[in-house]
Enzyme design. Structure first.
Site, PDB file in Angstrom:
ATOM      1  N   ASN A 291       0.803  -1.238   0.000  1.00 25.68           N
ATOM      2  CA  ASN A 291       0.000   0.000   0.000  1.00 25.68           C
ATOM      3  C   ASN A 291       0.832   1.283   0.000  1.00 25.68           C
ATOM      4  O   ASN A 291       0.375   2.313  -0.498  1.00 25.68           O
ATOM      5  CB  ASN A 291      -1.050  -0.015   1.122  1.00 25.68           C
ATOM      6  CG  ASN A 291      -0.468  -0.105   2.496  1.00 25.68           C
ATOM      7  OD1 ASN A 291       0.718  -0.417   2.656  1.00 25.68           O
ATOM      8  ND2 ASN A 291      -1.267   0.153   3.503  1.00 25.68           N
TER       9      ASN A 291
ATOM     10  N   GLU B  28       8.229   3.397  14.445  1.00 31.89           N
ATOM     11  CA  GLU B  28       9.055   3.822  13.315  1.00 31.89           C
ATOM     12  C   GLU B  28       8.905   5.330  13.171  1.00 31.89           C
ATOM     13  O   GLU B  28       7.811   5.863  13.381  1.00 31.89           O
ATOM     14  CB  GLU B  28       8.613   3.098  12.037  1.00 31.89           C
ATOM     15  CG  GLU B  28       8.914   1.598  12.092  1.00 31.89           C
ATOM     16  CD  GLU B  28       8.541   0.835  10.825  1.00 31.89           C
ATOM     17  OE1 GLU B  28       7.772   1.356  10.003  1.00 31.89           O
ATOM     18  OE2 GLU B  28       9.030  -0.289  10.664  1.00 31.89           O
TER      19      GLU B  28
ATOM     20  N   GLU C 190       4.525  -3.533  12.456  1.00 22.90           N
ATOM     21  CA  GLU C 190       3.558  -2.470  12.146  1.00 22.90           C
ATOM     22  C   GLU C 190       2.396  -3.177  11.473  1.00 22.90           C
ATOM     23  O   GLU C 190       2.476  -3.517  10.294  1.00 22.90           O
ATOM     24  CB  GLU C 190       4.180  -1.438  11.198  1.00 22.90           C
ATOM     25  CG  GLU C 190       5.348  -0.665  11.781  1.00 22.90           C
ATOM     26  CD  GLU C 190       4.914   0.404  12.776  1.00 22.90           C
ATOM     27  OE1 GLU C 190       3.711   0.681  12.882  1.00 22.90           O
ATOM     28  OE2 GLU C 190       5.794   0.956  13.454  1.00 22.90           O
TER      29      GLU C 190
ATOM     30  N   CYS D  93      -3.297   1.617   6.656  1.00 25.78           N
ATOM     31  CA  CYS D  93      -3.508   0.986   7.962  1.00 25.78           C
ATOM     32  C   CYS D  93      -4.092   1.982   8.958  1.00 25.78           C
ATOM     33  O   CYS D  93      -4.620   1.582   9.980  1.00 25.78           O
ATOM     34  CB  CYS D  93      -2.185   0.450   8.477  1.00 25.78           C
ATOM     35  SG  CYS D  93      -0.902   1.696   8.459  1.00 25.78           S
TER      36      CYS D  93
HETATM   37  P1  NAP Z   1       0.031  -8.935   4.250  1.00 26.97           P
HETATM   38  O1  NAP Z   1      -0.870  -9.842   3.547  1.00 26.97           O
HETATM   39  O2  NAP Z   1       0.340  -9.209   5.681  1.00 26.97           O
HETATM   40  O3  NAP Z   1       1.379  -8.875   3.404  1.00 26.97           O
HETATM   41  C1  NAP Z   1       2.501  -8.089   3.779  1.00 26.97           C
HETATM   42  C2  NAP Z   1       3.741  -8.733   3.205  1.00 26.97           C
HETATM   43  O4  NAP Z   1       3.991  -9.966   3.850  1.00 26.97           O
HETATM   44  C3  NAP Z   1       3.643  -9.048   1.724  1.00 26.97           C
HETATM   45  O5  NAP Z   1       4.896  -8.800   1.124  1.00 26.97           O
HETATM   46  C4  NAP Z   1       3.315 -10.528   1.750  1.00 26.97           C
HETATM   47  O6  NAP Z   1       3.602 -11.191   0.554  1.00 26.97           O
HETATM   48  C5  NAP Z   1       4.163 -10.987   2.888  1.00 26.97           C
HETATM   49  N1  NAP Z   1       3.792 -12.288   3.448  1.00 26.97           N
HETATM   50  C6  NAP Z   1       2.594 -12.916   3.423  1.00 26.97           C
HETATM   51  N2  NAP Z   1       2.663 -14.097   4.047  1.00 26.97           N
HETATM   52  C7  NAP Z   1       3.946 -14.230   4.481  1.00 26.97           C
HETATM   53  C8  NAP Z   1       4.658 -15.224   5.212  1.00 26.97           C
HETATM   54  N3  NAP Z   1       4.072 -16.350   5.632  1.00 26.97           N
HETATM   55  N4  NAP Z   1       5.968 -15.005   5.477  1.00 26.97           N
HETATM   56  C9  NAP Z   1       6.567 -13.885   5.066  1.00 26.97           C
HETATM   57  N5  NAP Z   1       5.955 -12.902   4.379  1.00 26.97           N
HETATM   58  C10 NAP Z   1       4.662 -13.067   4.099  1.00 26.97           C
HETATM   59  O7  NAP Z   1      -0.505  -7.434   4.220  1.00 26.97           O
HETATM   60  P2  NAP Z   1      -0.918  -6.582   2.947  1.00 26.97           P
HETATM   61  O8  NAP Z   1      -2.257  -7.003   2.494  1.00 26.97           O
HETATM   62  O9  NAP Z   1       0.185  -6.516   1.963  1.00 26.97           O
HETATM   63  O10 NAP Z   1      -1.000  -5.131   3.624  1.00 26.97           O
HETATM   64  C11 NAP Z   1      -2.129  -4.687   4.254  1.00 26.97           C
HETATM   65  C12 NAP Z   1      -2.033  -4.802   5.757  1.00 26.97           C
HETATM   66  O11 NAP Z   1      -0.872  -4.118   6.200  1.00 26.97           O
HETATM   67  C13 NAP Z   1      -3.198  -4.163   6.467  1.00 26.97           C
HETATM   68  O12 NAP Z   1      -3.622  -4.963   7.539  1.00 26.97           O
HETATM   69  C14 NAP Z   1      -2.615  -2.857   6.961  1.00 26.97           C
HETATM   70  O13 NAP Z   1      -3.292  -2.327   8.063  1.00 26.97           O
HETATM   71  C15 NAP Z   1      -1.215  -3.257   7.275  1.00 26.97           C
HETATM   72  N6  NAP Z   1      -0.327  -2.104   7.275  1.00 26.97           N
HETATM   73  C16 NAP Z   1       0.157  -1.663   8.452  1.00 26.97           C
HETATM   74  C17 NAP Z   1       0.961  -0.543   8.492  1.00 26.97           C
HETATM   75  C18 NAP Z   1       1.498  -0.032   9.793  1.00 26.97           C
HETATM   76  O14 NAP Z   1       2.386   0.804   9.760  1.00 26.97           O
HETATM   77  N7  NAP Z   1       1.009  -0.472  10.931  1.00 26.97           N
HETATM   78  C19 NAP Z   1       1.286   0.125   7.310  1.00 26.97           C
HETATM   79  C20 NAP Z   1       0.781  -0.360   6.105  1.00 26.97           C
HETATM   80  C21 NAP Z   1      -0.029  -1.479   6.112  1.00 26.97           C
HETATM   81  P3  NAP Z   1       2.320 -11.707  -0.321  1.00 26.97           P
HETATM   82  O15 NAP Z   1       1.602 -10.474  -0.752  1.00 26.97           O
HETATM   83  O16 NAP Z   1       2.929 -12.458  -1.451  1.00 26.97           O
HETATM   84  O17 NAP Z   1       1.466 -12.571   0.545  1.00 26.97           O
END
Ligand code: NAP
Length: 487
Positions: free
Chosen positions: A159, A465, A257, A291
């Site tokens: 994102n 962060e 995060e 997020c």
């Molecule tokens: P996600 O599904 O958790 O994916 C994040 C990253 O992790 C992707 O590169 C993903 O690759 C990878 N990943 C997935 N399964 C994994 C595993 N078993 N081992 C290692 N890496 C793995 O999250 P997203 O849909 O990309 O992002 C949205 C989420 O991020 C939301 O919940 C949002 O709130 C949160 N977010 C939080 C912050 C913060 O600062 N707190 C900032 C931005 C976003 P794949 O896509 O190939 O699965």
């Protein structure tokens, strides 16, 4: 690929290989697509266990030298990296919008904040101060120093394809750590472009490595490898928990995060127009895929109808389209799964009595374009109360008293961002202190800045962060007792 390359002022920023140990390597196999058109923008390698281990080992070798550089040298290289990001702002924004979908103006703003993290930590590198502590022995002195923790593995989401990277990599590198990064498969091109600029800035080989590939295989190496001392992840709470479990075997430090479910509260003493503007930016920025997006909008009874009406009027004017078109405020969502989740939340709410005020369906443009939506008379039994929508849906709830709304706002396992609007100073302090969230925006919908500590409580994560706190995460304290000083 050619299409995007032709549009760039510097076509060399579009990379098709991973960056490991100062080399561009790997066979490009995995397509990266433009969510607005479905066009293939490029391909990147699909690295697995072995290649991820090689990257960690390159970072381990580089750490020995990088950690020993004096802070001023690290700072100067990072400063150059910052300048190059700024100089290449237009290209970076174009790459970002092409692979992620957000409007170009938002992409430029993201590149600016990505650069700001690098600038901030280039400065902060020089201010890692230790301390002396009054000693318990007359012949001894207590000195506390700070040392870089070691190799940092980082996994980032789609994102914010630029800023989520520098928010981790810049403080780590400034502290003297080295980094192996796996960007989200949807948006690897921004990460690789940042690596290309780091290389040009003179960051030594192995200090910043970017690998693309299979998430679980790479993720496992990033958590298991003995050389990794810190696992830094931004993404969903679900994946964060998996990584935390995996990192526990090696007792590695984790920075998480994770997801949010932000309440956005509007009290009847608020400036209503300002609250509408805040809700618009907090809810619809990045098509609702942040997020810290307002996920639950609570409005006090006496101003409820006028808030909903004004919000719907603003939403009606939003232009949906490709993020590259001038004037577009809402691009496509990242995937079909993302659209399906928004549809599920709307269907569930409407079935349980919510009123669809505007939007509510896929946009005539097709693909993953969705109409910005407002739902009224939303109640806490609905799915949207419990889950992060991550899409352009604004659910508006009613509330009557301050106590009630605080209880509703805190009734969540998440605790990332929260917002409220009020002009009563007493209430501002009462509510800000009562909200169980790592961040509170008071009379604003936009809280991100490199100068402040970003992060959540509860299941939204661990650590911070940004700000001077951000660099501390990558430093270990070392206590030295210097004895025998009495001669
Ligand atoms: P996600 O599904 O958790 O994916 C994040 C990253 O992790 C992707 O590169 C993903 O690759 C990878 N990943 C997935 N399964 C994994 C595993 N078993 N081992 C290692 N890496 C793995 O999250 P997203 O849909 O990309 O992002 C949205 C989420 O991020 C939301 O919940 C949002 O709130 C949160 N977010 C939080 C912050 C913060 O600062 N707190 C900032 C931005 C976003 P794949 O896509 O190939 O699965």
């Amino acid at each position: 690929m050619m299409d995007l390359q032709l549009k760039l002022q510097d076509p060399l920023l579009l990379k098709a290989h991973c960056y490991v140990d100062g080399q561009w390597i790997g066979e490009p196999t995995d397509a990266v697509t433009n969510p607005a058109t479905g066009a293939i923008l490029g391909k990147t390698p699909s690295f697995g266990t072995r290649q991820a281990m090689n990257a960690v080992e390159a970072a381990e070798r580089a750490f020995r030298l990088w950690a020993k550089k004096i802070a001023k040298e690290r700072s100067a290289i990072m400063r150059r990296w910052f300048e190059l990001i700024v100089e290449n702002r237009s290209d970076l924004a174009l790459i970002l919008t092409s692979e992620q979908g957000k409007p170009l103006a938002e992409a430029k703003a993201e590149v600016d904040i990505a650069a700001a993290y690098v600038e901030f930590y280039a400065e902060e590198a020089k201010r890692v101060y230790g301390e002396t502590i009054p000693s318990h022995r007359a012949d001894a002195r207590i000195v506390v120093g700070k040392q870089p923790i070691g190799v940092v593995s980082a996994i980032t989401p789609w994102n914010f394809p630029c800023s989520m990277i520098t928010r981790k990599a810049a403080p780590a590198i400034a502290a003297g750590c080295t980094v192996v990064l796996k960007p989200a498969p949807e948006t690897p091109l921004s990460a690789l472009a940042l690596a290309a600029l780091a290389e040009r800035a003179g960051l030594p080989a192995g200090v910043f490595n970017v690998v693309t590939g299979e998430p679980s295989a790479v993720g496992k190496v990033f958590c298991d490898h003995p050389a990794v001392r810190f696992v830094s992840f931004t993404g969903s709470t679900e994946v964060g928990k998996i990584l935390m479990r995996q990192a526990s075997d090696g007792v590695k430090k984790v920075g998480l995060e994770l997801g949010g479910n932000a309440p956005f509260i509007v009290f009847d003493d608020a400036d209503l127009d300002a609250a509408i503007e805040g809700a618009m930016v907090s809810k619809y920025r990045n098509m609702g895929q942040t997020c810290i997006c307002a996920n639950r909008i609570y409005v006090q009874n006496s101003i409820y109808e006028s808030f909903v009406e004004k919000l719907a009027t603003r939403v009606m004017d939003m232009r949906v389209g490709s993020g590259l078109e001038v004037g577009v405020e809402q691009g496509p969502l990242i995937s079909d799964a993302a659209v399906a989740k928004v549809e599920r939340h709307i269907a569930d709410a409407v079935r349980q009595g919510a009123r669809l005020v505007i939007g509510g369906k896929r946009h005539p443009l097709g693909r993953t374009f969705f109409e910005p939506t407002v739902l009224a008379e939303v109640t806490t039994k609905m799915l949207v109360t419990r889950e992060e929508t991550f899409g352009p849906l604004a659910p508006v709830y009613r509330f009557s008293s301050e106590e009630d709304v605080i209880e509703m706002a805190n009734a969540s396992p998440f605790g990332l961002a929260s917002y409220f609007y009020s002009s009563d100073l007493g209430r501002v302090f009462r509510v800000a202190e009562a909200l169980e969230y790592g961040m509170v925006g008071v009379n604003t919908g936009l809280i991100t800045t490199e100068a402040a500590p970003f992060g959540g409580v509860k299941e939204s994560g661990l650590g911070r962060e940004g700000s001077h706190h951000g660099i501390e995460e990558f430093l270990e304290l070392k206590y030295m007792l210097l004895a025998g000083l009495n001669g």
